[in-house]
Design a protein around this motif. Structure first.
Motif, PDB file in Angstrom:
ATOM      1  N   ILE A   1       9.772 -22.859  25.600  1.00 46.43           N
ATOM      2  CA  ILE A   1       9.760 -24.124  26.229  1.00 46.43           C
ATOM      3  C   ILE A   1      10.674 -25.328  25.860  1.00 46.43           C
ATOM      4  O   ILE A   1      11.070 -26.051  26.328  1.00 46.43           O
ATOM      5  CB  ILE A   1       8.092 -24.543  26.330  1.00 46.43           C
ATOM      6  CG1 ILE A   1       7.251 -23.403  27.020  1.00 46.43           C
ATOM      7  CG2 ILE A   1       8.005 -25.811  26.764  1.00 46.43           C
ATOM      8  CD1 ILE A   1       6.024 -23.453  26.856  1.00 46.43           C
ATOM      9  N   LYS A   2      10.656 -25.148  24.501  1.00 49.36           N
ATOM     10  CA  LYS A   2      11.568 -26.359  23.821  1.00 49.36           C
ATOM     11  C   LYS A   2      12.959 -26.062  24.240  1.00 49.36           C
ATOM     12  O   LYS A   2      13.758 -26.947  24.422  1.00 49.36           O
ATOM     13  CB  LYS A   2      11.424 -26.103  22.271  1.00 49.36           C
ATOM     14  CG  LYS A   2      10.237 -26.860  21.518  1.00 49.36           C
ATOM     15  CD  LYS A   2      10.170 -26.847  20.228  1.00 49.36           C
ATOM     16  CE  LYS A   2       8.596 -27.357  19.835  1.00 49.36           C
ATOM     17  NZ  LYS A   2       8.858 -27.466  18.221  1.00 49.36           N
ATOM     18  N   SER A   3      13.558 -24.800  24.323  1.00 44.98           N
ATOM     19  CA  SER A   3      14.831 -24.686  24.966  1.00 44.98           C
ATOM     20  C   SER A   3      15.040 -25.004  26.055  1.00 44.98           C
ATOM     21  O   SER A   3      16.249 -25.680  26.697  1.00 44.98           O
ATOM     22  CB  SER A   3      15.160 -23.157  24.749  1.00 44.98           C
ATOM     23  OG  SER A   3      15.023 -22.750  23.356  1.00 44.98           O
ATOM     24  N   GLU A   4      14.120 -24.850  27.050  1.00 44.76           N
ATOM     25  CA  GLU A   4      14.360 -25.240  28.325  1.00 44.76           C
ATOM     26  C   GLU A   4      14.481 -26.762  28.617  1.00 44.76           C
ATOM     27  O   GLU A   4      15.113 -27.221  29.463  1.00 44.76           O
ATOM     28  CB  GLU A   4      13.265 -24.564  29.389  1.00 44.76           C
ATOM     29  CG  GLU A   4      13.084 -23.245  29.377  1.00 44.76           C
ATOM     30  CD  GLU A   4      14.353 -22.524  30.571  1.00 44.76           C
ATOM     31  OE1 GLU A   4      14.676 -23.740  31.426  1.00 44.76           O
ATOM     32  OE2 GLU A   4      14.889 -21.615  30.300  1.00 44.76           O
ATOM     33  N   ASP A   5      13.366 -27.291  27.949  1.00 45.50           N
ATOM     34  CA  ASP A   5      13.514 -28.744  27.838  1.00 45.50           C
ATOM     35  C   ASP A   5      14.473 -29.349  27.350  1.00 45.50           C
ATOM     36  O   ASP A   5      15.053 -30.389  27.851  1.00 45.50           O
ATOM     37  CB  ASP A   5      12.258 -29.403  26.952  1.00 45.50           C
ATOM     38  CG  ASP A   5      12.063 -30.769  26.942  1.00 45.50           C
ATOM     39  OD1 ASP A   5      11.920 -31.318  27.959  1.00 45.50           O
ATOM     40  OD2 ASP A   5      12.306 -31.298  25.806  1.00 45.50           O
ATOM     41  N   HIS A   6      15.277 -28.890  26.279  1.00 46.49           N
ATOM     42  CA  HIS A   6      16.499 -29.297  25.778  1.00 46.49           C
ATOM     43  C   HIS A   6      17.669 -29.181  26.628  1.00 46.49           C
ATOM     44  O   HIS A   6      18.276 -30.142  26.803  1.00 46.49           O
ATOM     45  CB  HIS A   6      16.709 -28.496  24.374  1.00 46.49           C
ATOM     46  CG  HIS A   6      18.205 -28.962  23.783  1.00 46.49           C
ATOM     47  ND1 HIS A   6      19.403 -28.171  23.974  1.00 46.49           N
ATOM     48  CD2 HIS A   6      18.368 -29.899  22.961  1.00 46.49           C
ATOM     49  CE1 HIS A   6      20.268 -28.599  23.515  1.00 46.49           C
ATOM     50  NE2 HIS A   6      19.799 -29.869  22.670  1.00 46.49           N
ATOM     51  N   ASP A   7      17.582 -28.097  27.662  1.00 45.85           N
ATOM     52  CA  ASP A   7      18.616 -27.811  28.370  1.00 45.85           C
ATOM     53  C   ASP A   7      18.385 -28.927  29.404  1.00 45.85           C
ATOM     54  O   ASP A   7      19.424 -29.591  30.091  1.00 45.85           O
ATOM     55  CB  ASP A   7      18.598 -26.542  29.092  1.00 45.85           C
ATOM     56  CG  ASP A   7      19.015 -25.318  28.117  1.00 45.85           C
ATOM     57  OD1 ASP A   7      19.541 -25.712  27.218  1.00 45.85           O
ATOM     58  OD2 ASP A   7      18.668 -24.025  28.394  1.00 45.85           O
ATOM     59  N   SER A   8      17.460 -29.324  29.809  1.00 46.38           N
ATOM     60  CA  SER A   8      17.140 -30.142  31.038  1.00 46.38           C
ATOM     61  C   SER A   8      17.400 -31.513  30.481  1.00 46.38           C
ATOM     62  O   SER A   8      18.262 -32.429  31.064  1.00 46.38           O
ATOM     63  CB  SER A   8      15.775 -30.243  31.470  1.00 46.38           C
ATOM     64  OG  SER A   8      15.372 -31.220  32.385  1.00 46.38           O
ATOM     65  N   PHE A   9      17.148 -31.875  29.199  1.00 42.48           N
ATOM     66  CA  PHE A   9      17.659 -33.243  28.659  1.00 42.48           C
ATOM     67  C   PHE A   9      19.046 -33.543  28.541  1.00 42.48           C
ATOM     68  O   PHE A   9      19.525 -34.363  28.791  1.00 42.48           O
ATOM     69  CB  PHE A   9      16.854 -33.433  27.448  1.00 42.48           C
ATOM     70  CG  PHE A   9      17.453 -34.678  26.564  1.00 42.48           C
ATOM     71  CD1 PHE A   9      16.760 -35.864  27.012  1.00 42.48           C
ATOM     72  CD2 PHE A   9      18.328 -34.618  25.521  1.00 42.48           C
ATOM     73  CE1 PHE A   9      17.092 -37.012  26.240  1.00 42.48           C
ATOM     74  CE2 PHE A   9      18.316 -35.918  24.693  1.00 42.48           C
ATOM     75  CZ  PHE A   9      17.533 -37.078  25.200  1.00 42.48           C
ATOM     76  N   VAL A  10      19.936 -32.406  28.151  1.00 41.89           N
ATOM     77  CA  VAL A  10      21.308 -32.601  27.887  1.00 41.89           C
ATOM     78  C   VAL A  10      21.854 -32.763  29.427  1.00 41.89           C
ATOM     79  O   VAL A  10      22.711 -33.479  29.456  1.00 41.89           O
ATOM     80  CB  VAL A  10      21.763 -31.099  27.334  1.00 41.89           C
ATOM     81  CG1 VAL A  10      23.340 -31.144  27.505  1.00 41.89           C
ATOM     82  CG2 VAL A  10      21.216 -31.225  25.853  1.00 41.89           C
ATOM     83  N   LYS A  11      21.489 -31.943  30.100  1.00 38.62           N
ATOM     84  CA  LYS A  11      22.101 -31.983  31.849  1.00 38.62           C
ATOM     85  C   LYS A  11      21.877 -33.456  32.159  1.00 38.62           C
ATOM     86  O   LYS A  11      22.623 -34.103  32.819  1.00 38.62           O
ATOM     87  CB  LYS A  11      21.575 -31.050  32.568  1.00 38.62           C
ATOM     88  CG  LYS A  11      22.015 -31.302  33.892  1.00 38.62           C
ATOM     89  CD  LYS A  11      21.424 -30.258  34.907  1.00 38.62           C
ATOM     90  CE  LYS A  11      21.954 -30.031  36.426  1.00 38.62           C
ATOM     91  NZ  LYS A  11      21.150 -29.283  37.286  1.00 38.62           N
ATOM     92  N   ALA A  12      20.349 -34.186  31.917  1.00 36.14           N
ATOM     93  CA  ALA A  12      20.164 -35.491  32.472  1.00 36.14           C
ATOM     94  C   ALA A  12      21.136 -36.363  31.621  1.00 36.14           C
ATOM     95  O   ALA A  12      21.833 -37.363  32.321  1.00 36.14           O
ATOM     96  CB  ALA A  12      18.788 -35.745  32.125  1.00 36.14           C
ATOM     97  N   CYS A  13      21.348 -36.219  30.478  1.00 36.42           N
ATOM     98  CA  CYS A  13      22.165 -37.284  29.419  1.00 36.42           C
ATOM     99  C   CYS A  13      23.614 -37.122  30.028  1.00 36.42           C
ATOM    100  O   CYS A  13      24.259 -38.126  30.062  1.00 36.42           O
ATOM    101  CB  CYS A  13      22.281 -36.904  28.201  1.00 36.42           C
ATOM    102  SG  CYS A  13      20.598 -37.302  27.359  1.00 36.42           S
ATOM    103  N   ILE A  14      24.470 -35.935  30.316  1.00 36.92           N
ATOM    104  CA  ILE A  14      25.578 -35.912  30.702  1.00 36.92           C
ATOM    105  C   ILE A  14      25.673 -36.569  32.118  1.00 36.92           C
ATOM    106  O   ILE A  14      26.741 -37.385  32.339  1.00 36.92           O
ATOM    107  CB  ILE A  14      26.127 -34.307  30.815  1.00 36.92           C
ATOM    108  CG1 ILE A  14      25.971 -33.733  29.680  1.00 36.92           C
ATOM    109  CG2 ILE A  14      27.498 -34.300  31.791  1.00 36.92           C
ATOM    110  CD1 ILE A  14      26.296 -32.159  29.543  1.00 36.92           C
ATOM    111  N   LEU A  15      24.914 -36.551  33.138  1.00 31.88           N
ATOM    112  CA  LEU A  15      24.936 -37.274  34.304  1.00 31.88           C
ATOM    113  C   LEU A  15      24.783 -38.781  34.242  1.00 31.88           C
ATOM    114  O   LEU A  15      25.433 -39.550  34.790  1.00 31.88           O
ATOM    115  CB  LEU A  15      24.331 -36.909  35.375  1.00 31.88           C
ATOM    116  CG  LEU A  15      24.036 -35.257  35.978  1.00 31.88           C
ATOM    117  CD1 LEU A  15      23.371 -34.894  36.679  1.00 31.88           C
ATOM    118  CD2 LEU A  15      25.554 -35.186  36.377  1.00 31.88           C
TER     119      LEU A  15
END
Length: 488
Positions: free
Chosen positions: A389-403
């Protein structure tokens, strides 16, 4: 199947006088500018909404009662329960019905289709001309414009992952791209994924029921194909190559890099495909490629020669025509597969079968959150539910930060476009603090509105909107200079 790219030089068109800007060019310019202004914030908004749904659903999953898939816990499993498990005993297969390709022990199979196509490269060079005129006050003004333009057309032919329409080419007959696409790119998911959990499997939380019998007790989980529709996190795709008996070939003596770059390809027995007859004249040509040559009809060839004569390219022979390249319209296909040896899953039980026997089976599909988002996690390797769950949340957060960072660049461009076209400001000539305030005001306003709409009234969204208001006031107090006309 040739892979050498081909280059052909097209025509050069000279246009004397002032470069003309037609009404169609103006409409296209306004249309593209409008798309540039609207599309990036829409994409960021959709990604922020996806971030909200992912965060909310994962938070709901981690706060639920997650049951480990293990024989000792099978009496606690019931339909609707959120389950987690890790196993290396995986049985699955994928199939491409269009090509009659079957691959065992694979979770996803991707058909990568490439097309031999011409691409037109258009370049334009113009001189700079000036003209003088007088305004209503008698002041002489000097205008600078582009003139005497030369347009050069060049053409490159190679394998591409997309089709190119050649209808609007300068020489469409000499560089004709057939648009046939019988087997487009597609991903096939395994529909018979079966994972087995037993005493030999790694158990992350070894709490056992008193009634549990260790003797030959197993628990099986049948995964729905929707569990792997987003791929397997951490598992890289491997190219499939069919060779004799499935034995990897020995690298040639000159391939010195093979010592440091391992071969990750998956090798299958070539006898598995020799007996198949492939559609659309596809044949296996080695190195994992299936090749289908393009054959034009007699009517098409005759019409093509006629159009070549009309456009003046019938006798335009070049050195590139002698290169051993592919023919425009040829198609080749390659397959990649995701086949991890051990995975961890997190999903929801939909059906339970034979819990009282020594071999029980449960059906697992993505977890349905209260907001309606389906969460089905499949990761390579052994991971706990919390780690997944932490890995999926981290991926989502990184993608949001990039955009969000890319939206800063969009904000800068929008400040120049709107400031120049609407308010007639010379934004480039403004002081650095003023330009910085404009960019921050636009970015904070956009992101603040998004967060307020998606997350509701929250401190972060209100802070960004207030920040946008403050920097907007700075721009009003210290505006950029207005554009000035050049006077001789």
């Amino acid at each position: 199947m040739n892979t050498v790219p081909t280059y052909r030089q097209g025509r050069r068109v000279y246009t004397p006088g002032r470069k003309r800007i037609t009404s169609c060019d103006k409409f296209l310019s306004y249309f593209l500018t409008t798309l540039f202004i609207l599309i990036p914030p829409i994409l960021v908004y959709l990604n922020e909404k996806h971030r909200f749904e992912t965060f909310t659903s994962l938070n709901e999953a981690i706060n639920s009662n997650i049951i480990e898939l293990h024989p000792s816990r099978k009496h606690s499993i019931e339909p609707g329960a959120v389950v987690h498990g890790s196993s290396s005993n995986i049985k699955s297969s994928t199939r491409d019905r269009g090509m009659n390709i079957d691959v065992d022990n694979s979770l996803t199979l991707t058909r990568q289709t490439e097309y031999c196509q011409w691409e037109e490269i258009r370049s334009e060079t113009c001189d700079t001309c000036t003209s003088s005129s007088s305004d209503s006050d008698g002041n002489e003004m000097t205008e600078t414009y582009e003139c005497n333009c030369v347009t050069t057309f060049n053409y490159f032919k190679t394998w591409r992952e997309y089709l190119i329409n050649s209808f609007l080419f300068d020489q469409p007959a000499a560089h004709h791209n057939p648009q046939r696409d019988p087997l487009p790119r597609s991903t096939f998911l395994s529909k018979d994924i079966m994972m087995e959990f037993g005493e030999h499997e790694h158990f992350l939380q070894p709490h056992q029921d008193q009634s549990y019998n260790k003797a030959a007790s197993t628990l099986k989980a049948q995964l729905s194909s929707s569990m792997v529709q987003n791929g397997i996190r951490g598992s890289k795709s491997r190219v499939i190559k069919w060779v004799h008996r499935g034995i990897p070939p020995i690298p040639p003596f000159w391939a010195f890099w093979a010592k440091w770059i391992p071969d990750r390809s998956r090798y299958e027995n070539s006898r598995d495909i020799i007996k198949h007859s492939f559609p659309f004249n596809f044949v296996y040509v080695g190195d994992g490629y299936f090749f289908s040559p393009y054959t034009a009809s007699r009517y098409e060839s005759s019409f093509k020669y006629f159009i070549k004569y009309v456009e003046g390219s019938l006798f335009d022979w070049q050195i590139g025509d002698l290169m051993p390249s592919c023919e425009a319209g040829d198609i080749r296909i390659r397959y990649t597969v995701q086949d991890p040896t051990d995975v961890s899953i997190l999903g929801q039980v939909t059906n339970v079968d034979n819990l009282s026997s020594t071999s029980s089976t449960v059906a697992v599909e993505p977890f349905q959150s209260k907001i309606g988002k389906a969460v089905g996690l499949v990761h390579q390797g052994y991971h706990s539910a919390e780690e997944m769950i932490k890995s999926e949340d981290h991926d989502s957060f990184v993608k949001a930060c990039i955009l969000r960072v890319l939206l800063i660049l969009w904000s800068e461009a929008v400040c120049h476009i709107i400031g120049s076209k609407i308010f007639h400001f010379n934004v480039s000539g403004a002081k650095v603090p003023t330009q910085f305030a404009m960019i921050v005001a636009v970015w904070c306003f956009c992101v603040g509105c998004m967060w307020t709409i998606i997350w509701g009234m929250n401190v972060d969204g209100i802070f960004l909107l207030f920040t946008s208001l403050v920097f907007s006031a700075i721009v009003v107090l210290h505006p950029p200079p207005l554009k000035k006309k050049k006077i001789a």
